[in-house]
Scaffold this motif. Structure first.
Motif, PDB file in Angstrom:
ATOM      1  N   THR A   1     -30.564   1.250  11.191  1.00 52.13           N
ATOM      2  CA  THR A   1     -29.304   1.313  11.929  1.00 52.13           C
ATOM      3  C   THR A   1     -28.161   0.934  11.005  1.00 52.13           C
ATOM      4  O   THR A   1     -28.226  -0.068  10.286  1.00 52.13           O
ATOM      5  N   GLU A   2     -27.124   1.744  11.017  1.00 51.43           N
ATOM      6  CA  GLU A   2     -25.923   1.454  10.241  1.00 51.43           C
ATOM      7  C   GLU A   2     -24.782   1.160  11.197  1.00 51.43           C
ATOM      8  O   GLU A   2     -24.649   1.770  12.250  1.00 51.43           O
ATOM      9  N   LYS A   3     -23.972   0.215  10.793  1.00 45.60           N
ATOM     10  CA  LYS A   3     -22.803  -0.154  11.588  1.00 45.60           C
ATOM     11  C   LYS A   3     -21.575   0.394  10.870  1.00 45.60           C
ATOM     12  O   LYS A   3     -21.392   0.174   9.674  1.00 45.60           O
ATOM     13  N   LYS A   4     -20.760   1.130  11.583  1.00 47.88           N
ATOM     14  CA  LYS A   4     -19.558   1.716  11.012  1.00 47.88           C
ATOM     15  C   LYS A   4     -18.337   1.103  11.698  1.00 47.88           C
ATOM     16  O   LYS A   4     -18.274   1.025  12.918  1.00 47.88           O
ATOM     17  N   ARG A   5     -17.372   0.662  10.914  1.00 47.39           N
ATOM     18  CA  ARG A   5     -16.158   0.047  11.471  1.00 47.39           C
ATOM     19  C   ARG A   5     -15.010   1.051  11.486  1.00 47.39           C
ATOM     20  O   ARG A   5     -14.855   1.837  10.564  1.00 47.39           O
ATOM     21  N   HIS A   6     -14.224   0.960  12.559  1.00 50.67           N
ATOM     22  CA  HIS A   6     -13.085   1.857  12.722  1.00 50.67           C
ATOM     23  C   HIS A   6     -11.835   1.026  12.979  1.00 50.67           C
ATOM     24  O   HIS A   6     -11.897  -0.095  13.494  1.00 50.67           O
ATOM     25  N   LEU A   7     -10.708   1.608  12.695  1.00 52.89           N
ATOM     26  CA  LEU A   7      -9.399   0.982  12.946  1.00 52.89           C
ATOM     27  C   LEU A   7      -9.341  -0.433  12.382  1.00 52.89           C
ATOM     28  O   LEU A   7      -9.168  -1.408  13.100  1.00 52.89           O
ATOM     29  N   TRP A   8      -9.499  -0.541  11.094  1.00 51.66           N
ATOM     30  CA  TRP A   8      -9.396  -1.797  10.344  1.00 51.66           C
ATOM     31  C   TRP A   8     -10.337  -2.885  10.859  1.00 51.66           C
ATOM     32  O   TRP A   8     -10.009  -4.067  10.898  1.00 51.66           O
ATOM     33  N   GLY A   9     -11.507  -2.456  11.327  1.00 53.58           N
ATOM     34  CA  GLY A   9     -12.523  -3.407  11.753  1.00 53.58           C
ATOM     35  C   GLY A   9     -12.433  -3.852  13.195  1.00 53.58           C
ATOM     36  O   GLY A   9     -13.197  -4.708  13.628  1.00 53.58           O
ATOM     37  N   LEU A  10     -11.498  -3.306  13.962  1.00 53.02           N
ATOM     38  CA  LEU A  10     -11.369  -3.713  15.368  1.00 53.02           C
ATOM     39  C   LEU A  10     -12.508  -3.168  16.224  1.00 53.02           C
ATOM     40  O   LEU A  10     -12.939  -3.820  17.166  1.00 53.02           O
TER      41      LEU A  10
ATOM     42  N   VAL B   1     -29.868   6.102  11.224  1.00 52.12           N
ATOM     43  CA  VAL B   1     -29.983   7.041  10.115  1.00 52.12           C
ATOM     44  C   VAL B   1     -31.470   7.273   9.846  1.00 52.12           C
ATOM     45  O   VAL B   1     -32.242   6.320   9.725  1.00 52.12           O
ATOM     46  N   VAL B   2     -31.850   8.539   9.795  1.00 55.19           N
ATOM     47  CA  VAL B   2     -33.234   8.907   9.519  1.00 55.19           C
ATOM     48  C   VAL B   2     -33.300   9.443   8.097  1.00 55.19           C
ATOM     49  O   VAL B   2     -32.523  10.312   7.717  1.00 55.19           O
ATOM     50  N   LYS B   3     -34.227   8.893   7.324  1.00 52.95           N
ATOM     51  CA  LYS B   3     -34.393   9.319   5.940  1.00 52.95           C
ATOM     52  C   LYS B   3     -35.845   9.737   5.739  1.00 52.95           C
ATOM     53  O   LYS B   3     -36.759   9.043   6.164  1.00 52.95           O
ATOM     54  N   TYR B   4     -36.038  10.878   5.093  1.00 55.27           N
ATOM     55  CA  TYR B   4     -37.377  11.372   4.792  1.00 55.27           C
ATOM     56  C   TYR B   4     -37.614  11.227   3.292  1.00 55.27           C
ATOM     57  O   TYR B   4     -36.761  11.596   2.493  1.00 55.27           O
ATOM     58  N   GLU B   5     -38.769  10.694   2.940  1.00 55.43           N
ATOM     59  CA  GLU B   5     -39.140  10.566   1.544  1.00 55.43           C
ATOM     60  C   GLU B   5     -40.659  10.641   1.429  1.00 55.43           C
ATOM     61  O   GLU B   5     -41.364  10.524   2.424  1.00 55.43           O
ATOM     62  N   THR B   6     -41.139  10.832   0.213  1.00 54.12           N
ATOM     63  CA  THR B   6     -42.586  10.879   0.029  1.00 54.12           C
ATOM     64  C   THR B   6     -43.141   9.460   0.008  1.00 54.12           C
ATOM     65  O   THR B   6     -42.410   8.497  -0.245  1.00 54.12           O
TER      66      THR B   6
END
Length: 176
Positions: free
Chosen positions: A94-103, A110-115
């Protein structure tokens, strides 16, 4: 509990997988195969070819370390075996994204595929000590029947050297 010699021999002959605990984490080592040895040989060939000065161990090691990421791939190949290094695994975080200067903030997955090899190689390089990585590679190589593989390749190389390379079909007169 320590295994007897007979149990170890039986496990090797039957090519059973084995477990190794390093740094509190248990890894299941794949049975030895020729394909695994070939892949490990390719990984070893990609390591830097330098002669280290024994008087300057720290400086020499640090100058070469940046080129040794292949060590994780070698260890991962030995652990997984040739059959499973290209299996795809999914990782989610899980990623946290901030908007409007952190308010405000939003979370998204996020799903990532790798060997499996990529994942295990990264884990080994990030989580194990150099001593543990050395033990993984050394102990696993000892169980890989490298001597038998060497004997086979040497035998076949000798056969190749002894076969005739050119056959004369006509008589050549002297002086010509």
């Amino acid at each position: 509990m320590e295994k007897t010699i007979e149990e170890k021999v039986a496990q090797t002959i039957l090519q059973q997988s084995e477990e190794m605990t390093i740094g509190g984490k248990t890894y299941t080592i794949a049975p030895p195969s020729v394909a695994t040895l070939i892949l490990v040989s390719g990984g070893v060939s990609r390591l830097p070819h330098l002669h280290l000065d024994e008087d300057k161990v720290i400086e020499e090691t640090l100058s070469v370390a940046k080129d040794c990421q292949e060590l994780g791939d070698i260890a991962a190949t030995l652990i997984l075996g040739a059959k499973h290094i290209n299996d795809i695994v999914e990782s989610r975080h899980t990623e946290k994204k901030r908007h409007l200067w952190g308010l405000f903030s939003t979370k998204h997955t996020v799903v990532k595929y790798e060997t499996k090899k990529e994942r295990l190689s990264r884990e080994l390089l990030e989580d194990t000590t150099p001593r543990d990585l050395h033990n993984i590679i050394a102990q696993t190589l000892l169980k890989m029947q490298v001597g038998d593989f060497f004997g086979l390749t040497t035998f076949l190389t000798e056969i190749n050297l002894m076969r005739p390379t050119k056959v004369e079909t006509e008589v050549i007169a002297s002086g010509q």
